[in-house]
Design an enzyme around this catalytic site. Structure first.
Site, PDB file in Angstrom:
ATOM      1  N   THR A 170     -56.458  15.875   0.233  1.00  0.00           N
ATOM      2  CA  THR A 170     -57.562  15.058   0.736  1.00  0.00           C
ATOM      3  C   THR A 170     -57.417  14.876   2.239  1.00  0.00           C
ATOM      4  O   THR A 170     -56.326  14.598   2.737  1.00  0.00           O
ATOM      5  CB  THR A 170     -57.588  13.688   0.019  1.00  0.00           C
ATOM      6  OG1 THR A 170     -57.702  13.938  -1.377  1.00  0.00           O
ATOM      7  CG2 THR A 170     -58.737  12.822   0.490  1.00  0.00           C
ATOM      8  N   CYS A 178     -28.919  14.470  23.110  1.00  0.00           N
ATOM      9  CA  CYS A 178     -27.590  14.024  22.719  1.00  0.00           C
ATOM     10  C   CYS A 178     -27.258  14.586  21.335  1.00  0.00           C
ATOM     11  O   CYS A 178     -27.827  14.177  20.338  1.00  0.00           O
ATOM     12  CB  CYS A 178     -27.561  12.508  22.686  1.00  0.00           C
ATOM     13  SG  CYS A 178     -25.915  11.868  22.603  1.00  0.00           S
ATOM     14  N   SER A 199     -52.233  20.160  18.288  1.00  0.00           N
ATOM     15  CA  SER A 199     -51.783  18.865  17.775  1.00  0.00           C
ATOM     16  C   SER A 199     -52.656  17.766  18.376  1.00  0.00           C
ATOM     17  O   SER A 199     -52.837  17.710  19.597  1.00  0.00           O
ATOM     18  CB  SER A 199     -50.325  18.663  18.172  1.00  0.00           C
ATOM     19  OG  SER A 199     -49.947  17.335  17.922  1.00  0.00           O
ATOM     20  N   GLY A 200     -53.163  16.867  17.528  1.00  0.00           N
ATOM     21  CA  GLY A 200     -54.071  15.818  18.004  1.00  0.00           C
ATOM     22  C   GLY A 200     -53.431  14.856  18.985  1.00  0.00           C
ATOM     23  O   GLY A 200     -54.049  14.475  19.982  1.00  0.00           O
TER      24      GLY A 200
HETATM   25  N1  PLP Z   1     -45.371  22.723  19.601  1.00  0.00           N
HETATM   26  C1  PLP Z   1     -45.185  22.220  20.829  1.00  0.00           C
HETATM   27  C2  PLP Z   1     -45.214  23.134  22.011  1.00  0.00           C
HETATM   28  C3  PLP Z   1     -44.970  20.846  20.997  1.00  0.00           C
HETATM   29  O1  PLP Z   1     -44.790  20.364  22.223  1.00  0.00           O
HETATM   30  C4  PLP Z   1     -44.947  20.017  19.847  1.00  0.00           C
HETATM   31  C5  PLP Z   1     -44.665  18.580  19.979  1.00  0.00           C
HETATM   32  O2  PLP Z   1     -43.961  18.140  20.876  1.00  0.00           O
HETATM   33  C6  PLP Z   1     -45.170  20.593  18.586  1.00  0.00           C
HETATM   34  C7  PLP Z   1     -45.372  21.949  18.485  1.00  0.00           C
HETATM   35  C8  PLP Z   1     -45.178  19.766  17.336  1.00  0.00           C
HETATM   36  O3  PLP Z   1     -46.398  19.070  17.193  1.00  0.00           O
HETATM   37  P1  PLP Z   1     -46.513  17.818  16.208  1.00  0.00           P
HETATM   38  O4  PLP Z   1     -45.763  16.698  16.840  1.00  0.00           O
HETATM   39  O5  PLP Z   1     -47.985  17.533  16.127  1.00  0.00           O
HETATM   40  O6  PLP Z   1     -45.964  18.230  14.897  1.00  0.00           O
END
Ligand code: PLP
Length: 385
Positions: A236, A324, A198-199
């Site tokens: 795109t 919560c 994830s960027g």
């Molecule tokens: N996987 C893990 C271990 C994460 O910590 C997260 C985000 O907190 C994600 C997946 C989801 O990534 P994204 O927020 O880019 O969808």
């Protein structure tokens, strides 16, 4: 009031260098990278460069990188893509401590008639590899186990797991969203088949990610439409964010060792001082095999949410291990799976650092924490006398 940001496992600041790199791609170089004209073509070249930079960080071939909209999409695409491509196999193995981006997909698979095995973890959040080995059989389409846990920072032995899965003839996916940029990953020397990134956990913008797919892995496309990403992910491209992610990968490579050592020293200083100055607290998770930036600490007899609110008053951002749900505070599924006692799970706080944190910020937090804990304990119904 200034902000001290210790919530980098939730998201990170976009690096200044990344922002500079992506600015022209909104209003000046806005062409479509698939267009035949030079105006679009020059954008296509920048996407190619971003792919090469990401591949360099991961030690893989640029052709094995698919850009996605983030970690969640990469996880969904990997799991569903493998299962669609291998319809004769009906079993998936995962762990109890995965991110909801994996666990929710697995829940849905169960509803669709798949057998889903969620492996247990021990008190330190570690997996039992013998249990995993026993579970992999001829019906196992996929094993999906995260590289490092987002709440505790515990690192799983994914290279060893990948070898095991390969030897049994199944496919291995790992959610490396929290690991990339923090610990070395070299896919050229690995048996991992699919890996999610994830960027926004890496100082790139939100809403962009990568799914690495080892050459030869059978994967059905997740998004159908145009021919982008060689038909593996239509739509795109999110051009500025992809270019930004490429730059973020380059930055992560540049100062990798130095930077992570500095972050680890800051994390260790913060953690040690809190453990020393605040009675009745403990670190959650295997401290030997842990991301260098993460510390998950349980404070007995007080609610994590209350600590967060008081930290917030001092401008300090962290996060808690409880959520919560319908008015009651539920301890996180990760801490529950580790068997962390109820009172400790409720009082857990995650500090997650980045290259932008300073020693002065750590010192300030060390000064404030005992004050916060003492004040809350005085109000706690669990503490008598
Ligand atoms: N996987 C893990 C271990 C994460 O910590 C997260 C985000 O907190 C994600 C997946 C989801 O990534 P994204 O927020 O880019 O969808």
């Amino acid at each position: 009031m200034r902000t001290i940001y210790f919530d980098n496992n939730a998201t990170t600041k976009v690096a200044d260098e990344v922002l500079e790199e992506i600015k022209p791609y909104f209003c000046e170089l806005y062409g479509n990278p698939s267009s035949m004209h030079t105006f679009g073509g020059q954008v296509g070249i920048k996407i190619r460069e971003a792919r090469e930079k990401a591949a360099a960080l991961l030690g893989c071939d640029p052709g094995e990188i698919i850009f996605t909209s983030g970690g969640t999409e990469s996880d969904n695409a990997a799991i569903n893509g493998v299962l669609t491509a291998t319809p004769d196999k009906r079993k998936v193995i995962t762990s109890r401590v995965e991110h909801p981006a994996v666990l929710s997909v697995c829940k849905q698979l169960e509803d669709r008639g798949y057998t889903v095995i969620e492996l247990k973890v021990d008190k330190q959040g570690r997996l039992n590899l013998d249990e995993l080995e026993k579970q992999i059989d001829d019906d196992t389409a996929l094993v999906t186990i995260m590289y490092a846990n987002n709440e505790t920072g515990v690192i799983f032995p994914v290279e060893q797991i990948a070898e095991l899965v390969k030897s049994k003839g199944s496919v291995f996916h790992t959610d490396a969203v929290q690991a990339v940029g923090k610990i070395p990953i070299n896919l050229s020397k690995s048996s991992i088949d699919l890996l999610s990134i994830s960027g926004h956990k890496l100082h790139a913008p939100k809403g962009v990610g990568i799914l690495y797919v080892r050459k030869g892995t059978r994967l059905a496309p997740f998004m159908l439409g145009g021919h982008q990403e060689k038909g593996r992910r239509a739509g795109t491209e999110n051009v500025p964010s992809i270019i930004g992610l490429g730059k973020a990968c380059e930055l992560a490579m540049q100062n990798f060792g130095e930077e992570n050592k500095r972050v680890k020293n800051l994390r260790d200083k913060l953690e040690k001082a809190i453990l020393k100055k605040c009675p009745d607290c403990m670190v959650n998770g295997d401290t030997e095999n842990r991301l260098p930036n993460t510390s998950n600490i349980s404070f007995e007899f007080i609610e994590g949410e209350a600590i967060l609110l008081m930290l917030d008053k001092f401008g300090i951002c962290a996060s808690s291990g409880s959520a919560c749900t319908s008015g009651s505070l539920e301890p996180s599924h990760v801490l529950r799976a580790m068997g962390v006692p109820f009172t400790a799970a409720h009082g857990s706080i995650r500090f997650s650092l980045s290259r932008y944190n300073t020693e002065e910020e750590v010192d300030y937090t060390i000064e404030k924490m005992p004050e916060i804990v003492n004040r809350l304990r005085k109000m706690s119904p669990y503490v008598t006398g």
